[in-house]
Design an enzyme around this catalytic site. Structure first.
Site, short mmCIF file in Angstrom:
data_model
loop_
_atom_site.label_atom_id
_atom_site.label_comp_id
_atom_site.label_asym_id
_atom_site.label_seq_id
_atom_site.Cartn_x
_atom_site.Cartn_y
_atom_site.Cartn_z
N ASN A 1 0.83 -1.22 0.00
CA ASN A 1 0.00 0.00 0.00
C ASN A 1 0.86 1.27 0.00
OD1 ASN A 1 1.02 0.13 2.58
ND2 ASN A 1 -0.94 -0.02 3.64
N HIS B 1 3.35 1.98 2.16
CA HIS B 1 3.90 2.45 3.43
C HIS B 1 5.42 2.31 3.46
CE1 HIS B 1 3.22 -1.74 5.53
NE2 HIS B 1 4.42 -1.69 5.01
P1 PGA Z 1 7.97 -6.98 2.84
O1 PGA Z 1 7.45 -5.74 3.64
O2 PGA Z 1 9.43 -6.79 2.68
O3 PGA Z 1 7.66 -8.16 3.72
O4 PGA Z 1 7.23 -7.00 1.54
C1 PGA Z 1 7.79 -4.47 3.22
C2 PGA Z 1 7.21 -3.42 4.15
O5 PGA Z 1 6.12 -3.66 4.68
O6 PGA Z 1 7.85 -2.38 4.33
#
Ligand code: PGA
Length: 264
Positions: free
Chosen positions: A136, A138
């Site tokens: 999303n 973030h």
């Molecule tokens: P992820 O998470 O590396 O598990 O995709 C990324 C994040 O939420 O910043």
């Protein structure tokens, strides 16, 4: 902004590792901003391996993690402290006194953010911030519509983020907390240098929005367009929806050729 497109997760991790390693060679007491999630796992493995071979040392390195769940013990497998210990810190010579997380004690929530900000300043600011990106958009736990100038504070996680990040809590007695203390976007933007890693096709939409879309609090990572020393290091799958992908690759090739010429 620099956009580095590489073949796969392994290449992305190795590229990021070289940046970390160069940073530590230039400044042995560098301040690193650390991220969690699945994406940096291989990078941390490469860092731990390099320490094992005594190619780099963490003896004087200072780290600040982006975020921590609220009200969870640092020893619990779901905590980000435990993630960092397991995947990096315990395999290096880092001094535990130089490891910082936002204070996630429920009793300290009003002061914890300010204290963290003060501590970062006291240590000279973050030299290199390592980031991942949520589906999303973030960065840290700055979920959509976080203020683009926010400081370290409590954030409530979206239900989508809860689902994506629940895996460490599976089979444990502790419920995944809904709230986390996170560095703010304004805090992250003060890092001297930022690398943001993204791999896999589940990131293709958000990577295109963050790099080529308008800057908007709906996609917090898009704020990085305002940072003057940021590298997106992404694989082909995550780069798929970039409109100017060929242009970024041309720049990459041009830079490589120049480097080669200089070496001759
Ligand atoms: P992820 O998470 O590396 O598990 O995709 C990324 C994040 O939420 O910043």
């Amino acid at each position: 902004m620099e956009i580095i497109i590489l073949k796969d997760h392994e290449q992305v991790s190795r590229y990021a590792f070289n940046i970390v390693s160069e940073t530590l060679k230039k400044k042995r007491n560098a301040v690193l901003g650390m991220s969690t999630g699945k994406t940096p796992l291989r990078l941390y493995e490469l860092m731990a391996n390099a320490y094992k071979k005594r190619k780099i040392s963490f003896k004087d390195v200072i780290t600040f993690n982006l975020d921590e769940y609220i009200g969870i013990d640092g020893k619990h497998i779901g905590s980000y402290r435990s993630y960092m210990n397991k995947n990096l810190f315990l395999h290096t010579d880092i001094n535990p006194k130089n490891i910082f997380f936002p204070d996630n004690n429920i009793k300290h929530l009003c002061s914890s953010g300010n204290e963290y900000e003060k501590k970062i300043k006291q240590k000279g600011g973050i030299d290199l911030q390592i980031l991942g990106i949520g589906e999303n958009g973030h960065i840290g736990y700055n979920e959509p519509i976080s203020s683009l100038s926010s400081r370290t504070r409590v954030k409530m996680l979206t239900s989508a983020t809860m689902v994506l990040n629940k895996y460490p809590f599976k089979g444990t007695k502790i419920k995944q907390p809904r709230f986390a203390m996170t560095m703010g976007i304004g805090t992250i933007m003060e890092a001297k240098k930022i690398i943001i890693l993204a791999t896999g096709s589940n990131k293709e939409d958000i990577v295109a929005k963050a790099i080529e879309g308008p800057v908007t609090a709906m996609h917090p990572a898009s704020v990085l367009q305002f940072h003057n020393n940021v590298k997106f290091i992404i694989d082909e799958a995550a780069a798929k929806k970039l409109k100017l992908k060929d242009y970024y690759k041309e720049i990459q090739k041009y830079q490589k050729d120049i480097l080669k010429k200089h070496k001759r």
